[in-house]
Design a protein around this motif. Structure first.
Motif, PDB file in Angstrom:
ATOM      1  N   PHE A 168       0.933  -1.478   0.183  1.00 40.06           N
ATOM      2  CA  PHE A 168       0.010   0.009  -0.290  1.00 40.06           C
ATOM      3  C   PHE A 168       0.935   1.504  -0.044  1.00 40.06           C
ATOM      4  O   PHE A 168       0.361   2.281   0.182  1.00 40.06           O
ATOM      5  N   GLY A 169       2.068   1.064  -0.233  1.00 37.93           N
ATOM      6  CA  GLY A 169       3.087   2.351  -0.328  1.00 37.93           C
ATOM      7  C   GLY A 169       3.345   3.266  -1.733  1.00 37.93           C
ATOM      8  O   GLY A 169       2.170   2.554  -2.813  1.00 37.93           O
ATOM      9  N   ILE A 170       2.328   4.137  -1.382  1.00 32.17           N
ATOM     10  CA  ILE A 170       1.946   5.377  -2.376  1.00 32.17           C
ATOM     11  C   ILE A 170       2.755   7.139  -2.458  1.00 32.17           C
ATOM     12  O   ILE A 170       4.172   6.414  -1.469  1.00 32.17           O
ATOM     13  N   THR A 171       3.554   7.332  -4.188  1.00 31.21           N
ATOM     14  CA  THR A 171       3.689   8.688  -3.840  1.00 31.21           C
ATOM     15  C   THR A 171       2.676   9.807  -3.073  1.00 31.21           C
ATOM     16  O   THR A 171       2.064   9.790  -4.099  1.00 31.21           O
ATOM     17  N   CYS A 172       3.352  10.651  -3.344  1.00 33.86           N
ATOM     18  CA  CYS A 172       2.979  12.347  -3.353  1.00 33.86           C
ATOM     19  C   CYS A 172       3.699  12.566  -4.094  1.00 33.86           C
ATOM     20  O   CYS A 172       4.347  13.619  -3.518  1.00 33.86           O
ATOM     21  N   ASP A 173       3.040  13.416  -5.232  1.00 28.65           N
ATOM     22  CA  ASP A 173       2.907  14.209  -6.414  1.00 28.65           C
ATOM     23  C   ASP A 173       2.308  15.722  -6.005  1.00 28.65           C
ATOM     24  O   ASP A 173       1.161  15.868  -6.442  1.00 28.65           O
ATOM     25  N   ASN A 174       3.252  16.779  -5.297  1.00 20.74           N
ATOM     26  CA  ASN A 174       2.237  17.521  -4.660  1.00 20.74           C
ATOM     27  C   ASN A 174       2.255  18.895  -6.187  1.00 20.74           C
ATOM     28  O   ASN A 174       1.837  19.594  -5.678  1.00 20.74           O
ATOM     29  N   THR A 175       2.709  18.424  -7.505  1.00 18.42           N
ATOM     30  CA  THR A 175       2.435  18.917  -8.321  1.00 18.42           C
ATOM     31  C   THR A 175       1.032  19.088  -8.933  1.00 18.42           C
ATOM     32  O   THR A 175       0.838  19.971  -9.615  1.00 18.42           O
ATOM     33  N   ILE A 176       0.880  18.270  -8.188  1.00 25.50           N
ATOM     34  CA  ILE A 176      -0.733  17.793  -8.870  1.00 25.50           C
ATOM     35  C   ILE A 176      -1.345  18.360  -8.118  1.00 25.50           C
ATOM     36  O   ILE A 176      -2.991  17.893  -8.233  1.00 25.50           O
ATOM     37  N   GLY A 177      -0.890  17.278  -7.036  1.00 25.96           N
ATOM     38  CA  GLY A 177      -1.699  17.539  -5.699  1.00 25.96           C
ATOM     39  C   GLY A 177      -2.700  16.453  -5.155  1.00 25.96           C
ATOM     40  O   GLY A 177      -3.340  16.462  -4.252  1.00 25.96           O
ATOM     41  N   PHE A 178      -1.821  14.694  -5.786  1.00 21.50           N
ATOM     42  CA  PHE A 178      -2.756  14.174  -5.202  1.00 21.50           C
ATOM     43  C   PHE A 178      -1.973  13.076  -4.712  1.00 21.50           C
ATOM     44  O   PHE A 178      -0.608  13.311  -5.861  1.00 21.50           O
ATOM     45  N   PRO A 179      -2.300  12.111  -4.479  1.00 22.80           N
ATOM     46  CA  PRO A 179      -1.003  10.804  -4.361  1.00 22.80           C
ATOM     47  C   PRO A 179      -1.710   9.873  -5.361  1.00 22.80           C
ATOM     48  O   PRO A 179      -2.163  10.118  -6.080  1.00 22.80           O
ATOM     49  N   ILE A 180       0.034   8.885  -5.916  1.00 22.36           N
ATOM     50  CA  ILE A 180       0.450   8.303  -7.553  1.00 22.36           C
ATOM     51  C   ILE A 180       0.049   6.615  -6.879  1.00 22.36           C
ATOM     52  O   ILE A 180       0.518   6.686  -4.890  1.00 22.36           O
ATOM     53  N   LEU A 181      -0.356   6.042  -6.775  1.00 17.03           N
ATOM     54  CA  LEU A 181      -0.700   4.332  -6.547  1.00 17.03           C
ATOM     55  C   LEU A 181      -0.465   3.715  -8.063  1.00 17.03           C
ATOM     56  O   LEU A 181      -0.641   3.816  -8.635  1.00 17.03           O
ATOM     57  N   ASN A 182       0.974   2.822  -7.601  1.00 18.94           N
ATOM     58  CA  ASN A 182       1.318   1.986  -8.752  1.00 18.94           C
ATOM     59  C   ASN A 182       0.964   0.837  -8.870  1.00 18.94           C
ATOM     60  O   ASN A 182       1.154  -0.246  -8.170  1.00 18.94           O
ATOM     61  N   LEU A 183      -0.441   0.153 -10.406  1.00 21.40           N
ATOM     62  CA  LEU A 183      -0.928  -0.350  -9.731  1.00 21.40           C
ATOM     63  C   LEU A 183      -0.093  -1.911 -11.206  1.00 21.40           C
ATOM     64  O   LEU A 183      -0.182  -1.448 -12.055  1.00 21.40           O
ATOM     65  N   SER A 184       0.268  -2.252 -10.992  1.00 24.32           N
ATOM     66  CA  SER A 184       0.765  -3.094 -12.047  1.00 24.32           C
ATOM     67  C   SER A 184       2.097  -2.397 -12.817  1.00 24.32           C
ATOM     68  O   SER A 184       2.222  -2.713 -14.608  1.00 24.32           O
ATOM     69  N   ASN A 185       2.533  -1.956 -12.668  1.00 27.23           N
ATOM     70  CA  ASN A 185       3.723  -1.240 -13.510  1.00 27.23           C
ATOM     71  C   ASN A 185       2.570   0.620 -14.034  1.00 27.23           C
ATOM     72  O   ASN A 185       2.904   0.599 -15.113  1.00 27.23           O
TER      73      ASN A 185
END
Length: 281
Positions: A71-88
């Motif tokens: 459930f690790g995500i990244t935070c992209d403050n440039t777009i203001g949303f968290p990002i999740l990697n699902l199957s690349n």
């Protein structure tokens, strides 16, 4: 000039030793009851306008033990949303409903500005496959098929609205989107020579199939339940070494929930936890 001798009032001499004793006692209490470091480490964080907490954790900002594996995500403050990697494939997390164990994601590919003279460039390598035993489609979701390498001149007028972009490999060919149960699936598949990509969407979205792709789809997650830990004042996490759920409390780490009697003896002042009395387990 006569100077008056310095002296302390009798009351000050009496009170002073008690003040020193009280200060030493409070200092000892504070040091003895320091808040557990796991509890402090797993404080919820904000990404954009969303609160990120268990089962999610922000890579590089929160510790991995604060979330559930995968459930690790990244935070992209440039777009203001968290990002999740699902199957690349990277998806934007638009909404998290912790009580319902669900969240809505969308592929930013469908929200980009047009890049080829009014035609959105789409790549057939993007797919929406889901990891097993972790996420699954929520209720009221459906499937969309993206057909690449289509000659839009051969499409009947009724299907022109289903053209959603151009192939990134060949800007003269179109990408056509159809719902899985569309009666035109067979006809389009015969007239589109390239790959077919599957994407999930939420049912009932206004604005047509292209808006449904922008809106994305809703997923449920499978992870250890956090409600009992939260209800007793704890913060949830997961110990990968023993592969088990943990409840991080102000006093120490517990298996499922905090000691409510000890928790009731705690109080907050200026955002810091103070303990009223010692609780032995």
């Amino acid at each position: 000039m006569n100077q008056k001798p310095l002296f302390f009032p009798f009351s000050s001499l009496v009170i002073y030793p008690y003040c020193v004793t009280l200060f030493y006692f409070l200092t000892t209490i504070t040091l003895s009851y320091a808040v557990d470091p796991y509890f402090e480490a797993c404080e919820p964080k904000t990404c954009g306008n969303q609160t990120i907490t268990y089962p999610f954790y922000i890579k590089g900002i929160q510790e991995t033990f604060c979330g559930f594996p995968g459930f690790g995500i990244t935070c992209d403050n440039t777009i203001g949303f968290p990002i999740l990697n699902l199957s690349n494939t990277f998806y934007t997390i638009n909404q998290i409903l912790y009580q319902n164990h669900s969240f809505r994601v969308s592929n930013p590919m469908f929200s980009r500005a047009d890049t080829k003279k009014g035609c959105l460039s789409l790549s057939p390598t993007q797919n929406s496959s889901l990891p097993n035993n972790m996420f699954y489609l929520a209720h009221n979701q459906t499937e969309v098929r993206l057909f690449f390498g289509c000659d839009s001149s051969k499409l009947p007028r009724t299907l022109q609205r289903n053209k959603i972009g151009c192939s990134a490999e060949n800007e003269t060919s179109s990408v056509v989107a159809l719902y899985g149960d569309d009666k035109n699936v067979s006809f389009v598949s015969k007239n589109c020579r390239d790959e077919v990509v599957y994407a999930g969407v939420e049912k009932g979205v206004e604005g047509g199939i292209q808006e449904a792709l922008r809106n994305g789809f809703r997923l449920n997650w499978k992870a250890s339940d956090c409600r009992e830990c939260n209800s007793t004042g704890g913060r949830c996490g997961f110990d990968a070494d023993i592969f088990n759920f943990r409840c991080y409390c102000t006093d120490r780490v517990h298996a499922a929930k905090c000691d409510t009697e000890a928790a009731n003896a705690s109080f907050y002042v200026n955002g810091k936890v103070h303990i009223g009395f010692e609780k032995h387990n």
